[in-house]
Design a protein around this motif. Sequence first.
Motif, short mmCIF file in Angstrom:
data_model
loop_
_atom_site.label_atom_id
_atom_site.label_comp_id
_atom_site.label_asym_id
_atom_site.label_seq_id
_atom_site.Cartn_x
_atom_site.Cartn_y
_atom_site.Cartn_z
N ASP A 358 69.44 -28.34 112.28
CA ASP A 358 68.15 -28.33 112.99
C ASP A 358 67.69 -26.91 113.26
O ASP A 358 66.56 -26.52 112.96
CB ASP A 358 68.27 -29.06 114.34
CG ASP A 358 67.93 -30.52 114.28
OD1 ASP A 358 67.47 -30.99 113.23
OD2 ASP A 358 68.14 -31.21 115.30
N THR A 361 66.88 -24.81 110.23
CA THR A 361 65.58 -25.19 109.68
C THR A 361 64.46 -24.60 110.51
O THR A 361 63.46 -24.09 109.96
CB THR A 361 65.45 -26.73 109.64
OG1 THR A 361 66.56 -27.28 108.91
CG2 THR A 361 64.15 -27.15 108.97
N LEU A 362 64.59 -24.65 111.84
CA LEU A 362 63.59 -24.03 112.71
C LEU A 362 63.49 -22.54 112.41
O LEU A 362 62.37 -21.99 112.28
CB LEU A 362 63.97 -24.25 114.17
CG LEU A 362 63.05 -23.59 115.22
CD1 LEU A 362 61.67 -24.25 115.23
CD2 LEU A 362 63.68 -23.63 116.60
N CYS A 365 61.72 -21.89 109.11
CA CYS A 365 60.33 -22.37 109.04
C CYS A 365 59.45 -21.75 110.13
O CYS A 365 58.41 -22.31 110.48
CB CYS A 365 60.28 -23.89 109.15
SG CYS A 365 60.95 -24.75 107.70
N THR A 366 59.89 -20.64 110.68
CA THR A 366 59.06 -19.92 111.63
C THR A 366 59.14 -18.43 111.33
O THR A 366 60.21 -17.87 111.15
CB THR A 366 59.50 -20.16 113.09
OG1 THR A 366 60.92 -20.03 113.20
CG2 THR A 366 59.08 -21.53 113.57
N PHE A 370 54.34 -20.85 112.79
CA PHE A 370 55.17 -21.94 112.30
C PHE A 370 54.81 -22.18 110.84
O PHE A 370 53.68 -21.90 110.40
CB PHE A 370 54.90 -23.21 113.11
CG PHE A 370 55.39 -23.13 114.54
CD1 PHE A 370 56.72 -23.36 114.84
CD2 PHE A 370 54.52 -22.84 115.57
CE1 PHE A 370 57.18 -23.29 116.15
CE2 PHE A 370 54.96 -22.77 116.88
CZ PHE A 370 56.29 -22.99 117.17
N ASP A 384 53.56 -30.70 111.37
CA ASP A 384 54.86 -30.04 111.41
C ASP A 384 55.03 -29.22 112.69
O ASP A 384 56.09 -29.23 113.33
CB ASP A 384 55.02 -29.09 110.22
CG ASP A 384 54.80 -29.76 108.88
OD1 ASP A 384 53.63 -30.11 108.58
OD2 ASP A 384 55.77 -29.93 108.14
N THR A 385 53.96 -28.52 113.04
CA THR A 385 54.05 -27.56 114.13
C THR A 385 54.35 -28.24 115.46
O THR A 385 55.11 -27.70 116.28
CB THR A 385 52.75 -26.75 114.22
OG1 THR A 385 52.60 -25.99 113.01
CG2 THR A 385 52.77 -25.79 115.40
N GLN A 388 58.08 -28.80 115.58
CA GLN A 388 58.80 -27.53 115.71
C GLN A 388 58.68 -26.96 117.12
O GLN A 388 59.65 -26.45 117.69
CB GLN A 388 58.23 -26.51 114.72
CG GLN A 388 58.52 -26.77 113.27
CD GLN A 388 57.76 -25.77 112.41
OE1 GLN A 388 56.56 -25.90 112.24
NE2 GLN A 388 58.46 -24.78 111.88
N ALA A 661 59.90 -28.23 107.97
CA ALA A 661 59.86 -28.14 109.42
C ALA A 661 59.86 -29.49 110.11
O ALA A 661 60.52 -29.69 111.14
CB ALA A 661 58.61 -27.35 109.84
N TRP A 662 59.13 -30.44 109.55
CA TRP A 662 58.92 -31.69 110.30
C TRP A 662 60.16 -32.57 110.37
O TRP A 662 60.17 -33.59 111.06
CB TRP A 662 57.74 -32.46 109.76
CG TRP A 662 57.83 -33.03 108.37
CD1 TRP A 662 58.94 -33.29 107.62
CD2 TRP A 662 56.71 -33.44 107.57
NE1 TRP A 662 58.60 -33.83 106.41
CE2 TRP A 662 57.22 -33.94 106.36
CE3 TRP A 662 55.34 -33.45 107.77
CZ2 TRP A 662 56.41 -34.42 105.34
CZ3 TRP A 662 54.53 -33.94 106.75
CH2 TRP A 662 55.05 -34.41 105.55
N TRP A 665 63.97 -32.31 114.13
CA TRP A 665 63.73 -32.74 115.52
C TRP A 665 64.88 -33.48 116.18
O TRP A 665 64.78 -33.78 117.39
CB TRP A 665 62.46 -33.61 115.58
CG TRP A 665 62.47 -34.79 114.65
CD1 TRP A 665 61.84 -34.87 113.44
CD2 TRP A 665 63.11 -36.05 114.83
NE1 TRP A 665 62.06 -36.09 112.86
CE2 TRP A 665 62.83 -36.84 113.69
CE3 TRP A 665 63.89 -36.60 115.85
CZ2 TRP A 665 63.32 -38.13 113.55
CZ3 TRP A 665 64.38 -37.88 115.71
CH2 TRP A 665 64.09 -38.64 114.57
#
Length: 731
Positions: A358, A361-362, A365-366, A370, A384-385, A388, A661-662, A665
Motif C-alpha cells: 500500500d 504504491t502511495l 503514485c505521488t 497525486f 484515484d486521488t 490516495q 493509485a486507486w 486503500w
Amino acid sequence: MSKPFTQAQWIWSTNDIAARFGVRRFRGRFTAETATRVTCLVSADSRYILYLDGAPLGRGPARSALRSYNYETYSVDITPGEHVFAAIVIAADEYSRPIPEMHDRGGFLLEAKSADGKALCATGGEGWRVQEDTSLTPTLVEPPHFHYCEVGLMEVVRGSEIPWGWTARDFDDAGWTAPVAIHPVIIRHQPGDTDKSRWRLVARDIPAMRYDRREFTSAGEALPVTVAPGETREIILDAGAYAIGYPELRVEGGAGSAITLTYAEALTLNGVKSQRDALEGGDVEGLCDVYHPGGGAETYEPLHWRAFRFVKLTIVGGDAPVTVAGLAYHRTGYPWRRLATFSVTGGPAELTEVQDVDFRTLQSCTWETFMDCPYYEQLQYVGDTRLQALLGYAATGDARLARRAVRQFDASRLPSGLTQSRFPSSFEQIIPPFSLLWILMVEDLWRYAPGASTTVANCLNGARGVLEWFGKHLTPDGVVGGHLPHWSFVDWVDGWEGGVPPPAAAGLPSATINLQYLAAMQSYIRLRDALGDTREAEFWQAHLDMLTDAITSTFWDDDAELLREGPDDSWGYSQHAQAWGLLTGVIPPSAVEDVVESLHTDDTLAKTSFYHTFYVVEALAKVGRLEKLWSHWLQPWRNALDLGFTTWPEKAEPTRSDCHAWSAWPTYAFLTHVLGVKPKEAGYAKYEIKPNYVDGWDHLTGTLPTTAGLLRVTVDWDGDKPKVHTELVTK
C-alpha cells in the motif's frame, strides 16, 4: 502585501513567442560583499534544475496551471565573493510535454536577495548568459505490445555536445550570449494580473520531493563492464521493487558508442508480463533513453524521473571501448512520513506485506501531484486521488498534497460547472461522476485537515455548480438520465464498455450515477450546515428528499430486494449500486441484511474492480458487516502478492499498469474501519472509535496520527463487543 519579485523579468534566448521544444543553459554571476543568507525565488517554463556554484539547489516548478503557476523559494548561506547561479531549463511543446504539465513557451525567472533584502541577482538584469543546448533530442519510443502512454519525452543525449562543468563558478561562459527579457513578473491577484497574463505566479505550497540514492541489483551480468568496439552487450538490472527515480549512468570512454536504458514495470515473455518476481528468461520492453558517450568520464541522468522495476542496458560499442562503471538511481516522490501501524495477534502472514505494498504504491503514485500511475500517465484523476488522499491522512497525517489537489480540481472547473476529471492537464477530459467524487473529497479534507475551513468554503460554490449541472439532466421521473455529455466512467467492469454503466451508455438512468449524485448532495448539505449556511442547506435538503424518493421509485426492486442498475430488471444488478445504496441510506433498513448477503454471494451482480471495491468496503463498514474483509474482499490483493507484485495493479490480470493509485486503500480500511478510528469533528479536533469485526481478528493493535498526536489503540473482541484501550503516545 509585499511583492516577492521586485526586479526580475522572465528571460529566454530569443523573443520568439511560439511554443517550441528547446533546452537552454543559463548562468548568472553576482558578488556578495559579506557572508549572508541568500533567498532565491525561481520558476521556469517548462522545468528547471537549479545550481549555485556547482551544487544542486532544487528542481521545479511544481506541476500547476498557468493561471496559478508555481515558483519555488530556496535559502542558502554563502561566503563573500563571486558566485554563480546556473540552471538548465527545458521548454516543452505540445508534442514533447507530458499531459500533466501546462505550459506557454520557454522562459526562466530568478531573483535572489541577501538577508537584509538587498538584490543580488535577477534575470533581466546584468550578469546573465545563455546557451542553446544541442546535446538532447526528444523522442518517444513505443515498443511492441505497448499501451496508451502520455508521460512526454524520452531522451537521446550526445555526451560530446555537453559543456561539462558548466554549473561551476570558474566555468568560462564567454562564448555564451546575453538572454532577452520576454515578460514581466505577474503575481496572481496582485496589481497587473489579468486573464491574459502568461504566468500568474503563486508560491509553491508543498515540500521538496525526495532525492535518495539507491542501488540496483543485477539480474544478470554485474557492473562494471567494458564493451569493445563493434560488440553489443545487454544487462538487466533489478531495483528489487517498483520505484520512481532518476537513473544515474556512469560511463568512461566509448566515443561513438550507444547505451540504451529501457525501463519496465515487469519482465515479459513474448510481450506478456510474467510472474513479477520471476527473474530468469524474461525481457525488458518499454520506454527508453539513449546516451551516446563523449569519450570522457561522464555521468548521465535524464531530466525527468522514470518508473521501473527493471532497467535493461543495451550497450553497443563504437569507435573506442566503453566502460559502464555503474547504474544507480535517485528515488523521488512526495516525502511521505509513515506514522501508522496496524497488526493482528495471530493474524495472516501477508498482513504486513499488504500494508507495505500500500505505502509503496502511495509513494510511487505521488510526486508534485497525486498520480494515477507513474509509468503511463502521471495524471491526477479525482477518482484515484480521493483514495490516495484518504490513505495519506490515515497513515501519515499529512494533508498538504490533498489540500493542493482539492484546490487544483476547483480551479479546473469549466463554465458548465463540472470539474475536469484530471488536473493539471494540457488535454481537457471530463468525467461527470468524478466531479461528484470531488465534492466528497472536499468533505474528507474538512474532516481530516486542521485549518481547512477557508479552502473548503472557497470550494462550495464550485460544488454547487456541479450539483446544478446534474440537476439540469433530470428526467421527468426525477432521476439523472438521458445521454449525458462527456464520459460517464464509473469502474472497469466486464461488460461495461469504457467503464460506463450500460444504462447510462444507452441514454437511460443509472442507479450508481444517481446514487453518487445523492451522496455528493448529502456531503454538500453537511458542509453547508457545518459552515452555518442553514438556508442553503435547507434548499438542497428539499432537492435531496425528492431525489431520494425518485431513486427508490426508479431503481428499488422489491422482489429481488436489490437496486437495479437501470430502470428495469433487464439491466441487471451491480455491486456498485448496492454499495452506494448502503452508503446513502437508500436501501430500506429491513433489506440491509439481504443486500449484504447478495454482495457476498450473488455472482450475477456486476463485480467491482480493485478501485470500486473501496466503496463496497466503506458501505459494509457503515452497516457493521466487515467480517469477510480479508477472506473475501481483499482476495484480489492477496492474489497480487502471490504473483510477485510490489505495488498494486490497476486491475486483475491482465493489467496495463503494475502500479495504480486507486488500488492502495486497504491500510486506510484497517485503520479507519477495522480499528475504527476516524474524525468526529472538523480538522480531526476530536476522534471516535467504532471498530468493525473481521473473522478471526480478535486482538488488534494500531497507531495512527491525529491532530492531538500519535494515538495508540488496542481492540480486544469478546464475542460481539469490542474492548478498546487508547493511549496518546506523542503530542
